[in-house]
Design a protein around this motif. Sequence first.
Motif, PDB file in Angstrom:
ATOM      1  N   GLN A 175       8.161   0.241  10.671  1.00  0.00           N
ATOM      2  CA  GLN A 175       9.244   0.900  10.195  1.00  0.00           C
ATOM      3  C   GLN A 175       9.905  -0.109   9.060  1.00  0.00           C
ATOM      4  O   GLN A 175      10.503   0.624   8.240  1.00  0.00           O
ATOM      5  CB  GLN A 175      10.134   1.714  11.197  1.00  0.00           C
ATOM      6  CG  GLN A 175       9.385   2.789  11.753  1.00  0.00           C
ATOM      7  CD  GLN A 175       9.166   4.042  11.144  1.00  0.00           C
ATOM      8  OE1 GLN A 175       9.572   4.075   9.895  1.00  0.00           O
ATOM      9  NE2 GLN A 175       8.941   5.185  11.788  1.00  0.00           N
ATOM     10  N   PHE A 176      10.195  -1.227   9.733  1.00  0.00           N
ATOM     11  CA  PHE A 176      10.910  -2.234   8.929  1.00  0.00           C
ATOM     12  C   PHE A 176      10.263  -2.357   7.645  1.00  0.00           C
ATOM     13  O   PHE A 176      11.101  -2.420   6.551  1.00  0.00           O
ATOM     14  CB  PHE A 176      11.316  -3.261   9.759  1.00  0.00           C
ATOM     15  CG  PHE A 176      11.497  -4.832   8.752  1.00  0.00           C
ATOM     16  CD1 PHE A 176      12.664  -4.663   8.312  1.00  0.00           C
ATOM     17  CD2 PHE A 176      10.699  -5.675   8.852  1.00  0.00           C
ATOM     18  CE1 PHE A 176      13.200  -5.790   7.314  1.00  0.00           C
ATOM     19  CE2 PHE A 176      10.993  -6.771   7.989  1.00  0.00           C
ATOM     20  CZ  PHE A 176      12.209  -6.870   7.250  1.00  0.00           C
ATOM     21  N   LEU A 177       9.014  -2.769   7.624  1.00  0.00           N
ATOM     22  CA  LEU A 177       8.137  -3.048   6.590  1.00  0.00           C
ATOM     23  C   LEU A 177       8.206  -1.856   5.408  1.00  0.00           C
ATOM     24  O   LEU A 177       8.249  -2.044   4.288  1.00  0.00           O
ATOM     25  CB  LEU A 177       6.831  -3.591   6.844  1.00  0.00           C
ATOM     26  CG  LEU A 177       6.864  -4.967   7.426  1.00  0.00           C
ATOM     27  CD1 LEU A 177       5.334  -5.158   7.907  1.00  0.00           C
ATOM     28  CD2 LEU A 177       7.356  -6.186   6.598  1.00  0.00           C
ATOM     29  N   ALA A 178       7.921  -0.754   6.072  1.00  0.00           N
ATOM     30  CA  ALA A 178       7.865   0.576   5.173  1.00  0.00           C
ATOM     31  C   ALA A 178       9.253   0.575   4.327  1.00  0.00           C
ATOM     32  O   ALA A 178       9.352   0.925   3.346  1.00  0.00           O
ATOM     33  CB  ALA A 178       7.787   1.658   5.960  1.00  0.00           C
ATOM     34  N   TRP A 179      10.420   0.516   5.049  1.00  0.00           N
ATOM     35  CA  TRP A 179      11.687   0.501   4.463  1.00  0.00           C
ATOM     36  C   TRP A 179      11.778  -0.414   3.562  1.00  0.00           C
ATOM     37  O   TRP A 179      12.371  -0.291   2.343  1.00  0.00           O
ATOM     38  CB  TRP A 179      12.692   0.561   5.433  1.00  0.00           C
ATOM     39  CG  TRP A 179      14.182   0.141   5.148  1.00  0.00           C
ATOM     40  CD1 TRP A 179      14.926   1.212   4.798  1.00  0.00           C
ATOM     41  CD2 TRP A 179      15.016  -1.046   5.123  1.00  0.00           C
ATOM     42  NE1 TRP A 179      16.423   0.499   4.174  1.00  0.00           N
ATOM     43  CE2 TRP A 179      16.116  -0.830   4.513  1.00  0.00           C
ATOM     44  CE3 TRP A 179      14.607  -2.228   5.574  1.00  0.00           C
ATOM     45  CZ2 TRP A 179      16.945  -1.797   4.269  1.00  0.00           C
ATOM     46  CZ3 TRP A 179      15.620  -3.175   5.285  1.00  0.00           C
ATOM     47  CH2 TRP A 179      16.660  -3.034   4.977  1.00  0.00           C
ATOM     48  N   LEU A 180      11.405  -1.895   3.863  1.00  0.00           N
ATOM     49  CA  LEU A 180      11.532  -2.940   2.953  1.00  0.00           C
ATOM     50  C   LEU A 180      10.681  -2.758   1.561  1.00  0.00           C
ATOM     51  O   LEU A 180      11.205  -3.321   0.521  1.00  0.00           O
ATOM     52  CB  LEU A 180      11.133  -4.303   3.700  1.00  0.00           C
ATOM     53  CG  LEU A 180      11.567  -5.560   3.017  1.00  0.00           C
ATOM     54  CD1 LEU A 180      13.061  -5.738   3.013  1.00  0.00           C
ATOM     55  CD2 LEU A 180      10.801  -6.592   3.835  1.00  0.00           C
TER      56      LEU A 180
ATOM     57  N   PRO B  97       0.855  -1.231  -0.148  1.00  0.00           N
ATOM     58  CA  PRO B  97      -0.082   0.013   0.008  1.00  0.00           C
ATOM     59  C   PRO B  97       0.901   1.388   0.041  1.00  0.00           C
ATOM     60  O   PRO B  97       1.987   1.002   0.379  1.00  0.00           O
ATOM     61  CB  PRO B  97      -0.873  -0.353   1.372  1.00  0.00           C
ATOM     62  CG  PRO B  97      -0.029  -0.952   2.338  1.00  0.00           C
ATOM     63  CD  PRO B  97       0.956  -1.836   1.499  1.00  0.00           C
ATOM     64  N   GLN B  98       0.358   2.277  -0.475  1.00  0.00           N
ATOM     65  CA  GLN B  98       1.048   3.637  -0.437  1.00  0.00           C
ATOM     66  C   GLN B  98       1.494   4.182   1.190  1.00  0.00           C
ATOM     67  O   GLN B  98       2.330   4.767   1.389  1.00  0.00           O
ATOM     68  CB  GLN B  98       0.120   4.613  -0.905  1.00  0.00           C
ATOM     69  CG  GLN B  98       0.773   5.905  -1.205  1.00  0.00           C
ATOM     70  CD  GLN B  98       0.208   6.775  -2.208  1.00  0.00           C
ATOM     71  OE1 GLN B  98      -0.767   6.726  -2.732  1.00  0.00           O
ATOM     72  NE2 GLN B  98       0.967   8.126  -2.234  1.00  0.00           N
ATOM     73  N   TYR B  99       0.386   3.785   1.940  1.00  0.00           N
ATOM     74  CA  TYR B  99       0.698   4.161   3.276  1.00  0.00           C
ATOM     75  C   TYR B  99       0.321   2.982   4.217  1.00  0.00           C
ATOM     76  O   TYR B  99      -0.508   2.132   3.985  1.00  0.00           O
ATOM     77  CB  TYR B  99      -0.324   5.416   3.732  1.00  0.00           C
ATOM     78  CG  TYR B  99      -0.255   6.614   2.954  1.00  0.00           C
ATOM     79  CD1 TYR B  99       0.871   7.435   3.389  1.00  0.00           C
ATOM     80  CD2 TYR B  99      -1.117   7.083   1.921  1.00  0.00           C
ATOM     81  CE1 TYR B  99       1.183   8.512   2.629  1.00  0.00           C
ATOM     82  CE2 TYR B  99      -1.032   8.008   1.473  1.00  0.00           C
ATOM     83  CZ  TYR B  99       0.142   9.049   1.881  1.00  0.00           C
ATOM     84  OH  TYR B  99       0.308  10.530   0.847  1.00  0.00           O
TER      85      TYR B  99
END
Length: 508
Positions: free
Chosen positions: A153-158, A135-137
């Motif tokens: 934070q980890f998944l957003a970075w990944l 997803p975008q967010y």
Amino acid sequence: MGVKQLDSSDVFWTILPILAFMIFVRRMTTLRVRSPPNTRAVAILVLGDIGRSPRTMYHAESFAKAGWNTFIVGYKGTKVPPSLLTTPKIRFYYLTPPLRLPRKLFVLLAPYKVLHQMVTLVHGLTKGLYQHRPPQYILVQNPPSIPTLAIVQFLAWLRGCRVIIDWHNTGYSILALKLGPRHPLVKLAELFERTFGRNAYAHLFVTDAMRIYLDKKWDLRGHKVVFHDRPPARFHATSATEAHELFLRLPPFYPPINDFLPKIDRPVSTFRTQVDSVSPDRSDLSIVSGIFTAPLPAFRADRPALVVSSTSWTPDEDFGMLLEALQGYEKRARERNNVSGQVLLKRLPKLVMLVTGKGPLQKPYMDKLLKLEQSERWEWVRCRTMWLEAADYPLLLGAADVGISLHSSSSALDLPMKVVDILNELVIDGKNGLVFKDATQLTSQLETLLEGFPTTKELDRLRSSLTHAERMYGNAAAAVEPWCTWEQNWEARIRPLVDADVARDESL
């Protein structure tokens, strides 16, 4: 808000594995997958019961109405409002809750619990929702901070997502209620929260005080938006007909208080409303197309005052103060109502105190209160608890004469959602509500508001400020006004923030 509270063992066994895990993963840069995000898609995460997290549900409904594919991630439990279940663009992903661990074995088995939460969160925010495009967010409710912020934070970075943190409070300040502010684990929890909560695409705050404090203390990076809680438009003053239907379908009070209430004859009457008996020759019946219409319910004159408090039964709400205030009201009602020839002071009504919600402190406090009712032979006060379906909750609040919020913030920075539900804005002392500091003051305020009930001069004055605002702003209220609804506030504060980002992505 329906979130899980952590003890010191939770914090210790959660922070250490996560920190080690994050250091390891950040070195494995080959795992970083940058598939283009799925624009106009959002995952909304709360590590708690979704049905007991109103702000999370309101966000989801607003995103979906704005055309976003919306995934709600959390634990299944309390029923959610029907509107969420029938909205086509909303999907639920329920996390598998960890097993309840015996307290004696908790320290030994806590690593299993932490790993279970980490695995279910990672799965829920990847393959469970979107196997190909992220997803975008990812919008995450905080608290709880552990382990949610680190995983997000980890998944957003990944995966290349953007993070939005919705700051309801700080997690470490809630832990400090248990362990004390100087406890080493509280300091460690604060370090964790600062580390993984500092950077985000956007930070949302329930008060301006929280924004100023966290920005100054942690030097937050990203957009910073004060987004006050507002109730949806379905929160309104309940009509006599709505109240009549509500009290007919609600379960009876337990323990029973039939001998305390006025006589009830279902379905003609409830303890608050009644339908007058009529005959065909009644001249006051209205006629529609030649047919006599049935009389409408009305609030009965002999009804008790209904006082409601919405709570999660947690340590940041002072139920001892409420218990003491009810004792004080009982005493004052006896003094004022049992004096023969009293002409100077108006009588006080019977008072039904209804506390909604569930939580860890419910049983001990209610056991204590019920013992007081019996041992002191209360004549003028009864207090009971009730759990309501999501659709009935706003109707009960709208039918109450007085609403009480017992919330005292652990951080002194957040605004209790219960006040917002009841008043539709911040309390302005003496204008649209009253602020109390102790039980004696609360007793005095109840006495002032309810004397002469149901004719109540002071209570009517406070109500008039809300009615005046509705006439002034109505449905066209600007989000900058304190009287706007959730929908109006979201359209003014959040939609421009996310839509601007979508426009940039689509232009690339």
